[in-house]
Design a protein around this motif. Structure first.
Motif, PDB file in Angstrom:
ATOM      1  N   UNK A 133       0.889  -1.211  -0.010  1.00 25.70           N
ATOM      2  CA  UNK A 133      -0.037   0.052  -0.088  1.00 25.70           C
ATOM      3  C   UNK A 133       0.951   1.315  -0.057  1.00 25.70           C
ATOM      4  N   UNK A 134       0.775   1.980  -0.967  1.00 27.49           N
ATOM      5  CA  UNK A 134       1.397   3.384  -0.928  1.00 27.49           C
ATOM      6  C   UNK A 134       0.691   4.656  -0.154  1.00 27.49           C
ATOM      7  N   UNK A 135      -0.170   4.049   0.749  1.00 29.96           N
ATOM      8  CA  UNK A 135      -0.892   4.978   1.532  1.00 29.96           C
ATOM      9  C   UNK A 135      -0.166   5.473   2.738  1.00 29.96           C
ATOM     10  N   UNK A 136       1.111   4.864   3.157  1.00 28.38           N
ATOM     11  CA  UNK A 136       1.816   5.237   4.140  1.00 28.38           C
ATOM     12  C   UNK A 136       2.775   6.442   3.891  1.00 28.38           C
ATOM     13  N   UNK A 137       2.925   7.272   4.629  1.00 29.08           N
ATOM     14  CA  UNK A 137       3.658   8.575   3.999  1.00 29.08           C
ATOM     15  C   UNK A 137       4.895   8.342   3.691  1.00 29.08           C
ATOM     16  N   UNK A 138       5.585   7.357   4.330  1.00 22.55           N
ATOM     17  CA  UNK A 138       7.057   7.067   4.001  1.00 22.55           C
ATOM     18  C   UNK A 138       7.254   5.958   2.863  1.00 22.55           C
ATOM     19  N   UNK A 139       6.022   5.524   2.178  1.00 24.67           N
ATOM     20  CA  UNK A 139       6.395   4.684   1.216  1.00 24.67           C
ATOM     21  C   UNK A 139       7.180   5.161   0.034  1.00 24.67           C
ATOM     22  N   UNK A 140       7.798   4.335  -0.617  1.00 25.06           N
ATOM     23  CA  UNK A 140       8.704   4.545  -1.658  1.00 25.06           C
ATOM     24  C   UNK A 140       8.146   3.866  -2.973  1.00 25.06           C
ATOM     25  N   UNK A 141       7.255   3.069  -2.827  1.00 27.65           N
ATOM     26  CA  UNK A 141       6.591   2.475  -3.841  1.00 27.65           C
ATOM     27  C   UNK A 141       6.899   0.867  -3.382  1.00 27.65           C
ATOM     28  N   UNK A 142       6.168   0.140  -4.142  1.00 27.61           N
ATOM     29  CA  UNK A 142       6.384  -1.326  -4.128  1.00 27.61           C
ATOM     30  C   UNK A 142       7.712  -1.747  -5.127  1.00 27.61           C
ATOM     31  N   UNK A 143       8.758  -2.365  -4.325  1.00 28.46           N
ATOM     32  CA  UNK A 143       9.994  -2.436  -5.005  1.00 28.46           C
ATOM     33  C   UNK A 143      10.344  -4.058  -5.003  1.00 28.46           C
TER      34      UNK A 143
ATOM     35  N   UNK B   1      -3.654  -7.400  -4.890  1.00 33.07           N
ATOM     36  CA  UNK B   1      -4.702  -6.157  -5.000  1.00 33.07           C
ATOM     37  C   UNK B   1      -4.030  -5.057  -4.006  1.00 33.07           C
ATOM     38  N   UNK B   2      -2.982  -4.800  -4.429  1.00 31.44           N
ATOM     39  CA  UNK B   2      -2.111  -3.772  -3.571  1.00 31.44           C
ATOM     40  C   UNK B   2      -2.643  -2.311  -4.132  1.00 31.44           C
ATOM     41  N   UNK B   3      -2.262  -1.226  -3.523  1.00 29.16           N
ATOM     42  CA  UNK B   3      -2.592  -0.138  -3.853  1.00 29.16           C
ATOM     43  C   UNK B   3      -1.347   0.722  -4.179  1.00 29.16           C
ATOM     44  N   UNK B   4      -1.284   1.218  -5.593  1.00 30.13           N
ATOM     45  CA  UNK B   4      -0.083   1.893  -6.033  1.00 30.13           C
ATOM     46  C   UNK B   4      -0.348   3.053  -6.551  1.00 30.13           C
ATOM     47  N   UNK B   5       0.109   4.508  -6.123  1.00 26.46           N
ATOM     48  CA  UNK B   5      -0.110   5.826  -6.243  1.00 26.46           C
ATOM     49  C   UNK B   5       0.896   6.041  -7.343  1.00 26.46           C
ATOM     50  N   UNK B   6       0.609   7.103  -8.450  1.00 32.92           N
ATOM     51  CA  UNK B   6       1.355   7.772  -9.610  1.00 32.92           C
ATOM     52  C   UNK B   6       2.577   8.322  -8.913  1.00 32.92           C
ATOM     53  N   UNK B   7       2.484   8.912  -7.436  1.00 31.56           N
ATOM     54  CA  UNK B   7       3.437   9.268  -6.932  1.00 31.56           C
ATOM     55  C   UNK B   7       3.727   9.151  -5.699  1.00 31.56           C
ATOM     56  N   UNK B   8       4.761   8.933  -5.057  1.00 37.47           N
ATOM     57  CA  UNK B   8       4.901   8.642  -3.579  1.00 37.47           C
ATOM     58  C   UNK B   8       6.084   9.702  -3.295  1.00 37.47           C
ATOM     59  N   UNK B   9       6.560   9.284  -1.950  1.00 38.42           N
ATOM     60  CA  UNK B   9       7.522  10.165  -1.547  1.00 38.42           C
ATOM     61  C   UNK B   9       8.952  10.241  -2.027  1.00 38.42           C
ATOM     62  N   UNK B  10       9.129   9.256  -2.899  1.00 38.83           N
ATOM     63  CA  UNK B  10      10.448   9.163  -3.721  1.00 38.83           C
ATOM     64  C   UNK B  10      10.227   9.933  -5.195  1.00 38.83           C
ATOM     65  N   UNK B  11       9.042  10.206  -5.358  1.00 38.44           N
ATOM     66  CA  UNK B  11       8.792  11.047  -6.724  1.00 38.44           C
ATOM     67  C   UNK B  11       7.805   9.795  -7.407  1.00 38.44           C
ATOM     68  N   UNK B  12       8.195  10.025  -8.907  1.00 42.03           N
ATOM     69  CA  UNK B  12       7.447   9.171  -9.755  1.00 42.03           C
ATOM     70  C   UNK B  12       7.287   7.605  -9.450  1.00 42.03           C
ATOM     71  N   UNK B  13       6.435   7.094  -9.342  1.00 43.24           N
ATOM     72  CA  UNK B  13       6.190   5.456  -8.974  1.00 43.24           C
ATOM     73  C   UNK B  13       5.888   4.567 -10.077  1.00 43.24           C
ATOM     74  N   UNK B  14       7.066   4.036 -10.240  1.00 39.30           N
ATOM     75  CA  UNK B  14       7.429   3.120 -11.476  1.00 39.30           C
ATOM     76  C   UNK B  14       7.751   1.933 -11.115  1.00 39.30           C
ATOM     77  N   UNK B  15       8.350   1.620 -10.170  1.00 45.06           N
ATOM     78  CA  UNK B  15       9.133   0.457  -9.450  1.00 45.06           C
ATOM     79  C   UNK B  15       7.941  -1.159  -9.342  1.00 45.06           C
TER      80      UNK B  15
END
Length: 477
Positions: A284-294, A317-331
């Motif tokens: 889940x990318x809902x956590x403020x410190x998430x850098x995305x699923x890697x 069924x994970x949650x993936x946001x377009x952007x995370x605290x690390x920036x663009x979320x592509x991982x």
């Protein structure tokens, strides 16, 4: 009441154990004095507490009759309702010698006593359960909902591990094998950013890691966890009280984490397990410190367990946001890596972009047949886009055709994706009748594309399931 015929108590207890409903077991103790004495311990084997009133009654009962505390095998607070205690009731509770005694034996200072009182008065389940735990020496299973910061519960768990008061007379939790921890803030507000408060990450990790250090633990289930590995690396060593786990120190064989963020692949947890057999992770990318699923981070972590791991679920069924605290979320669309060397792996559930390296091309750089372990029995592929169905069917047909020599234990394949026919509302058709049922069928072109694979599976005696995310079909379409 005199029983017209006598059955041995052992037989009666066996009959009582067949009653799954806790209320039915409870009713047994009111039939007669004999039944009360015989079945009371059976009632206390599984204890479910939903509020402070039940917790207070339970503490009184097991304090007055320690024999009841020793029969408790499962304690369940998963449906705990947090509610502040009315002032009139709290005034009465504060005068209760039993409650006072439990707080005093668990506190090391007046400040701690005050903290206990404040948390108990707020109706916090983690505070109430912390009072009970030192008494439950034969506990096997624990299910609880906790809030952060969970000061009282963390304190009790750390003292249990260190064999400090109130655990100095005997080692704590020697039989506890299964624990489920559910974070209260996440359950109350599932769409909100979890763990926003300062220090809550460390608080959660300290609680979770304490269970990894218990001698009989086998299974841990938790939600809304932020990777304790990244905490131990990024936090201030002078203020962080979370002790790192030793490699191979834990007896835990099953880890199940939902709506969590494993920035470093949960390496600290996985490395601590000497014989990890099942790992399930939902990102889940809902956590403020998430850098995305890697995925590659999890590959590095799980490689430690490639000879023992039997079940692997990754990011279902994970949650993936377009952007995370690390920036663009592509991982999240990275290739996990080959699973061929995971020699004990029987069940795999994984997203298609993580199973095959198709991030920048339509065909995988490494064929699926070379990326799966010989021990495989069940393969469930999530997140298949319509444009990849033909490619995936071709890859799976090769697997099925070579099953005898390469995958002799394979018995079930599942493909999940956005395969449902769109409803009239979704297509913007306002002329359709509102009473018409939704078209919950797989698109014909998906059925057609999967038909050759279905024929291969039928000939091989394998199950094939094609699912849409919103509903599940019976075997084959």
């Amino acid at each position: 009441m005199t029983r017209p015929f006598q059955l041995p108590n052992d037989v009666l207890l066996l009959v009582g154990e067949q009653l799954d409903d806790h209320a039915d077991r409870w009713n047994l103790i009111f039939i007669s004095q004999d039944f009360h004495d015989l079945f009371l311990s059976l009632v206390y084997r599984t204890v479910r507490l939903n509020h402070w009133r039940g917790a207070y009654s339970f503490i009184r009962a097991i304090t007055k009759r320690p024999s009841l505390a020793r029969v408790v095998r499962e304690l369940d607070l998963s449906r705990w309702r947090k509610e502040s205690i009315p002032q009139a009731d709290w005034d009465v509770l504060q005068r209760c010698s039993i409650l006072q005694g439990r707080v005093e034996v668990s506190s090391y200072s007046q400040d701690e006593t005050t903290q206990w009182g404040e948390n108990l008065a707020k109706g916090r389940g983690d505070a109430w359960i912390a009072l009970m735990l030192p008494l439950l020496t034969q506990l096997r299973q624990l299910h609880l909902v906790y809030s952060t910061p969970s000061i009282c519960l963390n304190r009790i768990m750390q003292r249990a591990i260190s064999n400090e008061r109130p655990f100095q007379s005997q080692p704590a939790f020697q039989h506890l094998s299964k624990v489920s921890l559910h974070h209260r803030e996440h359950l109350d507000q599932p769409t909100a950013h979890a763990n926003a408060a300062n220090g809550s990450h460390e608080d959660q990790s300290a609680l979770l890691l304490s269970f990894f250090q218990l001698p009989s633990m086998c299974s841990i289930v938790a939600n809304s966890l932020v990777d304790p590995t990244s905490i131990s690396i990024d936090s201030d060593p002078e203020t962080d009280e979370t002790e790192p786990l030793d490699v191979g120190c834990s007896s835990i064989t099953e880890i199940d984490l939902s709506r969590s963020s494993g920035n470093r692949g949960m390496d600290a947890l996985i490395a601590s397990c000497a014989d990890l057999k099942s790992f399930k992770y939902q990102h889940s990318d809902s956590h403020l410190t998430s850098n995305g699923y890697q995925p590659t981070a999890f590959y590095r972590s799980l490689t430690r367990s490639k000879r023992s791991l039997q079940t692997l679920w990754l990011d279902h069924y994970g949650d993936h946001y377009p952007f995370t605290s690390a920036g663009l979320n592509q991982t999240h669309d990275e290739w996990f890596g080959s699973l061929a060397d995971f020699s004990a792996l029987r069940e795999i559930r994984i997203r298609l972009p993580n199973l095959l390296d198709i991030r920048y091309q339509s065909e995988p750089t490494s064929p699926l047949i070379n990326s799966l372990p010989r021990s495989l029995e069940i393969l469930y592929i999530d997140g298949c886009e319509e444009r990849h169905v033909g490619m995936l069917v071709s890859q799976l047909r090769t697997v099925v055709r070579n099953r005898r020599s390469r995958f002799p234990h394979l018995r079930c394949l599942s493909i999940e994706g956005a395969f449902r026919n769109a409803s009239a509302d979704e297509l913007g058709d306002t002329s359709a009748s509102a009473s018409e049922p939704a078209d919950d069928t797989i698109k014909p072109k998906i059925v057609q594309a999967a038909e050759p694979l279905h024929e291969d599976c039928a000939s091989a005696g394998l199950e094939l399931h094609v699912h849409d995310r919103t509903f599940s079909q019976s075997p084959h379409h």
